[in-house]
Design a protein around this motif. Structure first.
Motif, PDB file in Angstrom:
ATOM      1  N   ASN A   1       3.168 -27.408 -37.046  1.00  0.00           N
ATOM      2  CA  ASN A   1       3.912 -26.245 -36.559  1.00  0.00           C
ATOM      3  C   ASN A   1       3.611 -25.008 -37.400  1.00  0.00           C
ATOM      4  OD1 ASN A   1       5.176 -27.755 -34.539  1.00  0.00           O
ATOM      5  ND2 ASN A   1       6.891 -28.321 -35.869  1.00  0.00           N
ATOM      6  N   PHE A   2       3.433 -25.221 -38.714  1.00  0.00           N
ATOM      7  CA  PHE A   2       3.106 -24.101 -39.599  1.00  0.00           C
ATOM      8  C   PHE A   2       1.745 -23.513 -39.243  1.00  0.00           C
ATOM      9  CE2 PHE A   2       1.234 -22.350 -43.444  1.00  0.00           C
ATOM     10  CZ  PHE A   2       2.242 -21.526 -43.927  1.00  0.00           C
ATOM     11  N   LYS A   3       0.783 -24.366 -38.973  1.00  0.00           N
ATOM     12  CA  LYS A   3      -0.552 -23.874 -38.618  1.00  0.00           C
ATOM     13  C   LYS A   3      -0.540 -23.116 -37.301  1.00  0.00           C
ATOM     14  CE  LYS A   3      -2.832 -27.745 -38.877  1.00  0.00           C
ATOM     15  NZ  LYS A   3      -3.980 -28.693 -38.842  1.00  0.00           N
ATOM     16  N   LYS A   4       0.259 -23.573 -36.341  1.00  0.00           N
ATOM     17  CA  LYS A   4       0.356 -22.860 -35.073  1.00  0.00           C
ATOM     18  C   LYS A   4       1.022 -21.502 -35.259  1.00  0.00           C
ATOM     19  CE  LYS A   4       0.622 -27.037 -32.194  1.00  0.00           C
ATOM     20  NZ  LYS A   4       1.500 -27.819 -31.279  1.00  0.00           N
ATOM     21  N   GLN A   5       2.054 -21.474 -36.096  1.00  0.00           N
ATOM     22  CA  GLN A   5       2.809 -20.234 -36.296  1.00  0.00           C
ATOM     23  C   GLN A   5       1.993 -19.197 -37.060  1.00  0.00           C
ATOM     24  OE1 GLN A   5       6.576 -20.838 -38.201  1.00  0.00           O
ATOM     25  NE2 GLN A   5       7.215 -18.707 -38.018  1.00  0.00           N
ATOM     26  N   PHE A   6       1.174 -19.667 -38.013  1.00  0.00           N
ATOM     27  CA  PHE A   6       0.396 -18.749 -38.852  1.00  0.00           C
ATOM     28  C   PHE A   6      -1.098 -18.862 -38.580  1.00  0.00           C
ATOM     29  CE2 PHE A   6       4.373 -19.351 -41.122  1.00  0.00           C
ATOM     30  CZ  PHE A   6       4.691 -18.064 -41.521  1.00  0.00           C
TER      31      PHE A   6
ATOM     32  N   THR B   1       3.325 -11.583 -29.938  1.00  0.00           N
ATOM     33  CA  THR B   1       2.956 -12.903 -29.407  1.00  0.00           C
ATOM     34  C   THR B   1       4.065 -13.907 -29.720  1.00  0.00           C
ATOM     35  OG1 THR B   1       1.774 -13.386 -31.463  1.00  0.00           O
ATOM     36  CG2 THR B   1       0.486 -12.444 -29.656  1.00  0.00           C
ATOM     37  N   GLY B   2       4.303 -14.793 -28.789  1.00  0.00           N
ATOM     38  CA  GLY B   2       5.350 -15.792 -28.975  1.00  0.00           C
ATOM     39  C   GLY B   2       6.694 -15.376 -28.425  1.00  0.00           C
TER      40      GLY B   2
END
Length: 207
Positions: A15-20, A168-169
């Motif tokens: 989730n961290f990699k997707k968010q950042f 985005t998001g």
């Protein structure tokens, strides 16, 4: 409790990699640096204090956070903005109704002699009112079309184009939502103009 799930180190890392994604900081973070988290969604969020008090201090629990508290201020600002927008829209409707009524009254005043002749020859109230009402409705429809075009352009180029590429998001207003507004503008404009014109011309029916 509505639903709950447990997030492991690996899931938190994904989730961290997707968010950042695209951020260099993601290259220096490893799964073991991220906490395991037990997420809980409550049916009644107002009862969150009970859950915080019961789990705080339990062995293995580092922290119990109520995320709603972080969002309360944002929601308060959004609610205030919504109420402000509703108030401005209401004032604009009143101003539009007064403007239409004034325009129709000026038009009727400039033709008061013709109206008097029509009354003398036995013209009905409906026959006298109809041209003025149609005049107001056509003007309102034209204004509503222009306003609808402005809404579509604003959503297409500003919301979807400018804001969409930067926020985005986030779920933003789309063209489908904007297309729903256009017929509402047309209907409200036509009805408002018809009532305003009918009210404005009434005083000249006794000439």
């Amino acid at each position: 409790m509505d639903k709950y799930y447990f997030e492991t180190h690996e899931q938190a890392f994904e989730n961290f990699k997707k968010q950042f994604a695209g951020n260099p900081v993601a290259d220096y973070v490893t799964p073991d640096q991220l906490n395991q988290t037990f997420w809980v969604n409550l049916k009644d969020p107002s009862q969150s204090d009970v859950l915080v008090e019961s789990l705080s201090g339990v062995a293995g629990v580092e922290n119990v956070a109520d995320q709603r508290k972080y969002l309360d201020q944002i929601f308060s600002v959004l609610n205030a903005a919504s109420y402000t927008a509703i108030g401005i829209a209401s004032l604009m409707l009143v101003a539009a109704a007064l403007l239409i009524a004034t325009t129709i009254r000026l038009s009727a005043f400039s033709r008061r002699r013709e109206l008097g002749i029509m009354r003398l020859v036995g013209a009905s109230n409906r026959f006298i009112q109809t041209p003025f009402i149609l005049e107001g409705v056509f003007a309102a429809l034209l204004g509503s079309l222009l306003a609808g075009g402005a809404v579509l352009a604003l959503v297409q180029w500003f919301v979807q184009g400018f804001l969409g590429s930067r926020l985005t998001g986030f779920s933003l207003v789309g063209m489908q939502d904007a297309l729903l507004v256009v017929p509402i503008l047309l209907v409200v404009g036509a009805v408002l103009a018809a009532f305003s014109a009918n009210f404005a011309i009434t005083r000249y029916l006794k000439v």
